[in-house]
Design a protein around this motif. Structure first.
Motif, PDB file in Angstrom:
ATOM      1  N   THR A  31      41.211  43.899  43.723  1.00 39.88           N
ATOM      2  CA  THR A  31      40.345  43.239  42.745  1.00 39.88           C
ATOM      3  C   THR A  31      40.920  41.866  42.441  1.00 39.88           C
ATOM      4  O   THR A  31      42.145  41.764  42.278  1.00 39.88           O
ATOM      5  CB  THR A  31      40.300  44.074  41.438  1.00 39.88           C
ATOM      6  OG1 THR A  31      39.785  45.365  41.757  1.00 39.88           O
ATOM      7  CG2 THR A  31      39.437  43.423  40.375  1.00 39.88           C
ATOM      8  N   THR A 116      41.021  42.326  36.391  1.00 41.34           N
ATOM      9  CA  THR A 116      39.597  41.961  36.309  1.00 41.34           C
ATOM     10  C   THR A 116      39.363  40.655  35.560  1.00 41.34           C
ATOM     11  O   THR A 116      38.234  40.315  35.265  1.00 41.34           O
ATOM     12  CB  THR A 116      38.788  43.086  35.613  1.00 41.34           C
ATOM     13  OG1 THR A 116      39.309  43.267  34.287  1.00 41.34           O
ATOM     14  CG2 THR A 116      38.890  44.397  36.380  1.00 41.34           C
ATOM     15  N   LYS A 117      40.448  39.936  35.262  1.00 41.32           N
ATOM     16  CA  LYS A 117      40.286  38.686  34.515  1.00 41.32           C
ATOM     17  C   LYS A 117      40.654  37.480  35.380  1.00 41.32           C
ATOM     18  O   LYS A 117      41.669  37.482  36.068  1.00 41.32           O
ATOM     19  CB  LYS A 117      41.174  38.684  33.265  1.00 41.32           C
ATOM     20  CG  LYS A 117      40.964  39.882  32.348  1.00 41.32           C
ATOM     21  CD  LYS A 117      39.612  39.872  31.665  1.00 41.32           C
ATOM     22  CE  LYS A 117      39.478  41.074  30.744  1.00 41.32           C
ATOM     23  NZ  LYS A 117      38.103  41.349  30.358  1.00 41.32           N
ATOM     24  N   GLU A 171      38.241  35.039  39.800  1.00 41.15           N
ATOM     25  CA  GLU A 171      37.433  36.235  39.475  1.00 41.15           C
ATOM     26  C   GLU A 171      36.021  35.864  39.068  1.00 41.15           C
ATOM     27  O   GLU A 171      35.065  36.554  39.407  1.00 41.15           O
ATOM     28  CB  GLU A 171      38.115  37.033  38.351  1.00 41.15           C
ATOM     29  CG  GLU A 171      37.449  38.370  38.026  1.00 41.15           C
ATOM     30  CD  GLU A 171      36.266  38.295  37.076  1.00 41.15           C
ATOM     31  OE1 GLU A 171      35.387  39.174  37.146  1.00 41.15           O
ATOM     32  OE2 GLU A 171      36.208  37.346  36.262  1.00 41.15           O
ATOM     33  N   MET A 172      35.879  34.748  38.353  1.00 37.82           N
ATOM     34  CA  MET A 172      34.555  34.413  37.818  1.00 37.82           C
ATOM     35  C   MET A 172      33.591  34.016  38.926  1.00 37.82           C
ATOM     36  O   MET A 172      32.488  34.540  39.025  1.00 37.82           O
ATOM     37  CB  MET A 172      34.687  33.300  36.777  1.00 37.82           C
ATOM     38  CG  MET A 172      35.370  33.794  35.510  1.00 37.82           C
ATOM     39  SD  MET A 172      36.581  32.607  34.929  1.00 37.82           S
ATOM     40  CE  MET A 172      37.429  33.547  33.670  1.00 37.82           C
ATOM     41  N   HIS A 175      32.743  37.032  41.262  1.00 40.09           N
ATOM     42  CA  HIS A 175      31.841  38.087  40.789  1.00 40.09           C
ATOM     43  C   HIS A 175      30.508  37.576  40.255  1.00 40.09           C
ATOM     44  O   HIS A 175      29.594  38.363  40.007  1.00 40.09           O
ATOM     45  CB  HIS A 175      32.543  38.928  39.716  1.00 40.09           C
ATOM     46  CG  HIS A 175      33.549  39.882  40.296  1.00 40.09           C
ATOM     47  ND1 HIS A 175      34.575  40.426  39.573  1.00 40.09           N
ATOM     48  CD2 HIS A 175      33.675  40.385  41.543  1.00 40.09           C
ATOM     49  CE1 HIS A 175      35.299  41.224  40.356  1.00 40.09           C
ATOM     50  NE2 HIS A 175      34.766  41.204  41.564  1.00 40.09           N
ATOM     51  N   MET A 176      30.410  36.272  40.063  1.00 41.42           N
ATOM     52  CA  MET A 176      29.184  35.685  39.535  1.00 41.42           C
ATOM     53  C   MET A 176      28.053  35.778  40.563  1.00 41.42           C
ATOM     54  O   MET A 176      28.291  35.685  41.760  1.00 41.42           O
ATOM     55  CB  MET A 176      29.520  34.218  39.259  1.00 41.42           C
ATOM     56  CG  MET A 176      28.454  33.386  38.672  1.00 41.42           C
ATOM     57  SD  MET A 176      29.230  31.841  38.082  1.00 41.42           S
ATOM     58  CE  MET A 176      29.306  30.925  39.594  1.00 41.42           C
ATOM     59  N   HIS A 354      39.512  34.367  29.981  1.00 41.64           N
ATOM     60  CA  HIS A 354      38.115  33.955  29.855  1.00 41.64           C
ATOM     61  C   HIS A 354      37.952  32.497  30.257  1.00 41.64           C
ATOM     62  O   HIS A 354      38.911  31.730  30.257  1.00 41.64           O
ATOM     63  CB  HIS A 354      37.617  34.177  28.424  1.00 41.64           C
ATOM     64  CG  HIS A 354      37.628  35.633  28.042  1.00 41.64           C
ATOM     65  ND1 HIS A 354      36.638  36.507  28.408  1.00 41.64           N
ATOM     66  CD2 HIS A 354      38.563  36.363  27.373  1.00 41.64           C
ATOM     67  CE1 HIS A 354      36.940  37.721  27.964  1.00 41.64           C
ATOM     68  NE2 HIS A 354      38.109  37.663  27.339  1.00 41.64           N
ATOM     69  N   LEU A 355      36.725  32.160  30.581  1.00 46.61           N
ATOM     70  CA  LEU A 355      36.411  30.803  31.023  1.00 46.61           C
ATOM     71  C   LEU A 355      36.431  29.846  29.833  1.00 46.61           C
ATOM     72  O   LEU A 355      35.955  30.200  28.752  1.00 46.61           O
ATOM     73  CB  LEU A 355      35.018  30.826  31.680  1.00 46.61           C
ATOM     74  CG  LEU A 355      34.491  29.540  32.298  1.00 46.61           C
ATOM     75  CD1 LEU A 355      35.465  28.964  33.308  1.00 46.61           C
ATOM     76  CD2 LEU A 355      33.143  29.819  32.963  1.00 46.61           C
TER      77      LEU A 355
ATOM     78  N   GLN B  37      24.214  35.252  36.747  1.00 43.44           N
ATOM     79  CA  GLN B  37      24.578  36.536  36.141  1.00 43.44           C
ATOM     80  C   GLN B  37      26.087  36.654  36.202  1.00 43.44           C
ATOM     81  O   GLN B  37      26.687  36.472  37.264  1.00 43.44           O
ATOM     82  CB  GLN B  37      23.876  37.673  36.901  1.00 43.44           C
ATOM     83  CG  GLN B  37      24.115  39.064  36.328  1.00 43.44           C
ATOM     84  CD  GLN B  37      25.338  39.713  36.948  1.00 43.44           C
ATOM     85  OE1 GLN B  37      25.605  39.537  38.128  1.00 43.44           O
ATOM     86  NE2 GLN B  37      26.094  40.434  36.141  1.00 43.44           N
ATOM     87  N   THR B  38      26.697  36.914  35.055  1.00 43.59           N
ATOM     88  CA  THR B  38      28.155  37.074  35.008  1.00 43.59           C
ATOM     89  C   THR B  38      28.498  38.383  34.316  1.00 43.59           C
ATOM     90  O   THR B  38      27.626  39.024  33.732  1.00 43.59           O
ATOM     91  CB  THR B  38      28.827  35.926  34.238  1.00 43.59           C
ATOM     92  OG1 THR B  38      28.298  35.907  32.913  1.00 43.59           O
ATOM     93  CG2 THR B  38      28.600  34.584  34.899  1.00 43.59           C
ATOM     94  N   GLN B  39      29.761  38.740  34.376  1.00 43.25           N
ATOM     95  CA  GLN B  39      30.159  40.018  33.795  1.00 43.25           C
ATOM     96  C   GLN B  39      31.605  39.972  33.333  1.00 43.25           C
ATOM     97  O   GLN B  39      32.397  39.184  33.834  1.00 43.25           O
ATOM     98  CB  GLN B  39      30.002  41.121  34.823  1.00 43.25           C
ATOM     99  CG  GLN B  39      30.764  40.867  36.118  1.00 43.25           C
ATOM    100  CD  GLN B  39      29.930  41.215  37.333  1.00 43.25           C
ATOM    101  OE1 GLN B  39      29.691  42.350  37.591  1.00 43.25           O
ATOM    102  NE2 GLN B  39      29.473  40.225  38.062  1.00 43.25           N
ATOM    103  N   TYR B  41      34.578  42.975  32.372  1.00 42.68           N
ATOM    104  CA  TYR B  41      34.882  44.394  32.213  1.00 42.68           C
ATOM    105  C   TYR B  41      36.381  44.597  32.353  1.00 42.68           C
ATOM    106  O   TYR B  41      37.100  43.721  32.825  1.00 42.68           O
ATOM    107  CB  TYR B  41      34.107  45.244  33.231  1.00 42.68           C
ATOM    108  CG  TYR B  41      34.367  44.874  34.674  1.00 42.68           C
ATOM    109  CD1 TYR B  41      33.678  43.833  35.269  1.00 42.68           C
ATOM    110  CD2 TYR B  41      35.305  45.567  35.426  1.00 42.68           C
ATOM    111  CE1 TYR B  41      33.915  43.477  36.594  1.00 42.68           C
ATOM    112  CE2 TYR B  41      35.553  45.222  36.743  1.00 42.68           C
ATOM    113  CZ  TYR B  41      34.846  44.176  37.325  1.00 42.68           C
ATOM    114  OH  TYR B  41      35.087  43.829  38.621  1.00 42.68           O
TER     115      TYR B  41
END
Lengths: 373, 189
Positions: A31, A116-117, A171-172, A175-176, A354-355, B37-39, B41
């Motif tokens: 991940t 996941t961040k 990650e952003m 996954h975006m 976070h962004l 779309q973003t997420q 978790y």
């Protein structure tokens, strides 16, 4: 508008690799990069191409280097902990001038950190992570379509310059999902490997041709300092080879520089951003402009070789450069070096996974305005 | 509909919120709009907090995350406590009353609807996300019901397509009945 597809960043990366002719993938899932591998696990065998899940990331990068010398166009994708393991292989790819693409979907680190961040904490590692002076190209992407284009570019540059190319995602962006124009075959140029006219007299190092094992050329590939035939050298010959290898990237910085400019022409404050951070930075420019502040954005797509000229050209014209990054201050050091005192350089960092928001970036710029006033 | 419009689904991992976000984004894309779309978790495969966001715009979308949701659904007590209070006055806050039982103070317009219960009544709790989508879309009018159905069918396994389609309809009916009863209450007061 062409028919659109809703695509995830990692999905764009995997399909762009197929588009660029990647025919060998070796990796170990992690991940937030796993979708690249998951998609290629399905798509590669379907096309008669090779997909291998390896036992770890050291094996993964070793496998792609070997496969490249077997004639394949190769890729591996990973994230921070795996990228750390790959550093030794990255150096081997650099000194053996092996065309290969390594995707690093950055996550919060060090170590296991926060899987996941997202973060932008691997920038200097991507440039300097393996030991010794070495040639490497580092690219980034800030949107899903951008991921597609930059992945194809990564393959092209790996082939053209015979170097490992690191595509730094996060990650952003990984996954975006965004709607994109799906590129048609032939729409994005794909660089074909240069082959020597006569394999019998081929010298594997020093030129820009590449010929795999088993095609008639006789040579040696080693991580030792080596000359044009691949056999060990020392002293001034080792120095010459190292300078040549580093020089093939350093001397082509202008050709390798890819940047986007947004509302920069009359700017007095320039945001210099890269990767996902370019997105809030662009919104921050609009926020600042709404308040009557002449802000603009220089978005860097090439991180290495560092686009000195593009940054200098901006530094010469503005009063302040603001550098938003999802780290505690990495690329800002290169930017300060380029700006060389021509303007102020301030860093706006965020490391909670976070962004950065447009407001946070705009506030960083405004504080600087207040200090000056 | 507001343009751009910002939508947030929040709750627990495993509730299908990210899928809901993807389906809404795809439906809006089918109608020719730009979407992101973003997420967010945690590391857990199930439970833990989960959040999916969608921005829909006729123009270019620079910042990809929601700054102030115009529409949001909260499907766990934690999500309701965390996200429902922080919302622009007049924005729509849908609370899944099957999961969220506490009083929530918010400046948004609240609709409490038994979303998960409606999914259970349909025979499968997993379509709570599709019920939620049906609710939100009926209340906020983001895309046409047909686009939503098309997007659902494209994204879920074929054997669940019909169930999901029914869940969307049930969600829309739930929203309509809520709107009617709110109207009736307003008339009687």
């Amino acid at each position: 508008m062409r028919p659109q597809r809703l695509v995830q960043g990692n999905e764009a990366c995997a399909h762009a690799a197929l588009y660029a002719g990647c025919n060998f993938y070796a990796g170990y899932p992690i991940t937030p990069s796993s979708e690249v591998m998951e998609i290629l696990a399905q798509e590669m065998p379907r096309r008669g191409r090779v997909f291998i899940q390896m036992e770890d990331e050291i094996a993964s990068i070793s496998a792609i280097i070997g496969a490249a010398w077997g004639g394949a166009r190769v890729l591996t994708a990973t994230s921070g902990p795996g990228f750390s393991l790959m550093q030794e292989g990255l150096g081997y790819a650099a000194i053996t001038e092996t065309p290969c693409v390594i995707v690093n979907c950055q996550r919060w680190g060090p170590s296991t950190g926060q899987p996941t961040k997202g973060a932008q904490g691997d920038v200097l590692q991507a440039i300097w992570g393996t030991h010794g002076d070495h040639p490497v190209i580092v690219l980034t992407a800030s949107a899903v379509r951008d991921v597609f284009d930059m992945t194809v570019r990564a393959f092209n540059l790996a082939e053209e310059y015979r170097v490992p190319v690191v595509l730094l995602m996060d990650e952003m962006v990984a996954h975006m999902r965004e709607n994109i124009d799906w590129p048609e075959p032939g729409e994005i140029p794909v660089f074909e490997r240069r082959k020597p006219a006569d394999p019998a007299t081929f010298k594997p190092f020093g030129g820009d041709e590449f010929v795999p094992f088993g095609t008639g050329a006789r040579f040696h590939v080693t991580g030792l300092a080596h000359g044009p035939e691949g056999f060990a050298v020392a002293d001034e010959n080792a120095a010459r080879e190292l300078k040549r290898m580093v020089g093939k990237i350093r001397d082509n910085v202008l050709k390798l520089t890819m940047v986007d400019r947004y509302r920069l022409d009359d700017a007095t404050i320039a945001l210099v951003a890269y990767g996902i951070t370019s997105r809030p930075a662009q919104s921050a420019v609009d926020l600042l402009r709404d308040q009557g502040i002449k802000a603009g954005l220089l978005s860097l797509k090439t991180l290495w070789p560092f686009p000195d000229d593009a940054v200098r050209e901006v530094a010469r014209r503005v009063e302040t450069i603001v550098v938003p990054e999802l780290n505690l201050g990495q690329l800002v050091r290169e930017i300060e070096r380029s700006a060389a005192g021509m303007c102020g350089v301030i860093h706006v960092g965020r490391v909670d996974g976070h962004l950065l928001t447009p407001t946070q970036i705009a506030q960083g710029a405004l504080q600087q305005e207040a200090v000056r006033a | 509909m507001k343009d751009p419009i910002q939508v947030r689904f929040s709750g627990a991992g495993g509730q299908g919120l990210i899928t809901a976000g993807i389906i809404l984004a795809e439906a809006a894309m089918l109608e020719g709009r730009n979407v992101v779309q973003t997420q967010t978790y945690g590391p857990e495969a199930r439970l833990g907090s989960s959040r999916a966001e969608v921005i829909i715009s006729s123009g270019q979308i620079a910042y990809p995350e929601v700054t102030s949701p115009d529409v949001q659904v909260c499907m766990s007590p934690e999500a309701a406590r965390k996200y429902a209070p922080k919302t622009a006055p007049g924005s729509l806050v849908v609370l899944d009353s099957t999961c969220v039982r506490d009083e929530i103070t918010t400046t948004g317009r609240v609709a409490r609807l038994p979303i998960t219960q409606a999914a259970v009544d349909l025979g499968n709790k997993v379509v709570a996300n599709a019920v939620a989508l049906g609710v939100v879309n009926a209340l906020a009018g983001i895309v046409s019901h047909e686009s939503l159905v098309k997007a659902v069918v494209a994204r879920v396994p074929r054997k669940y397509a019909e169930l999901n389609e029914r869940a969307l309809t049930v969600g829309a009916e739930l929203a309509t009945s809520a709107a009617e009863s709110a109207g009736a209450q307003a008339a009687s007061s």
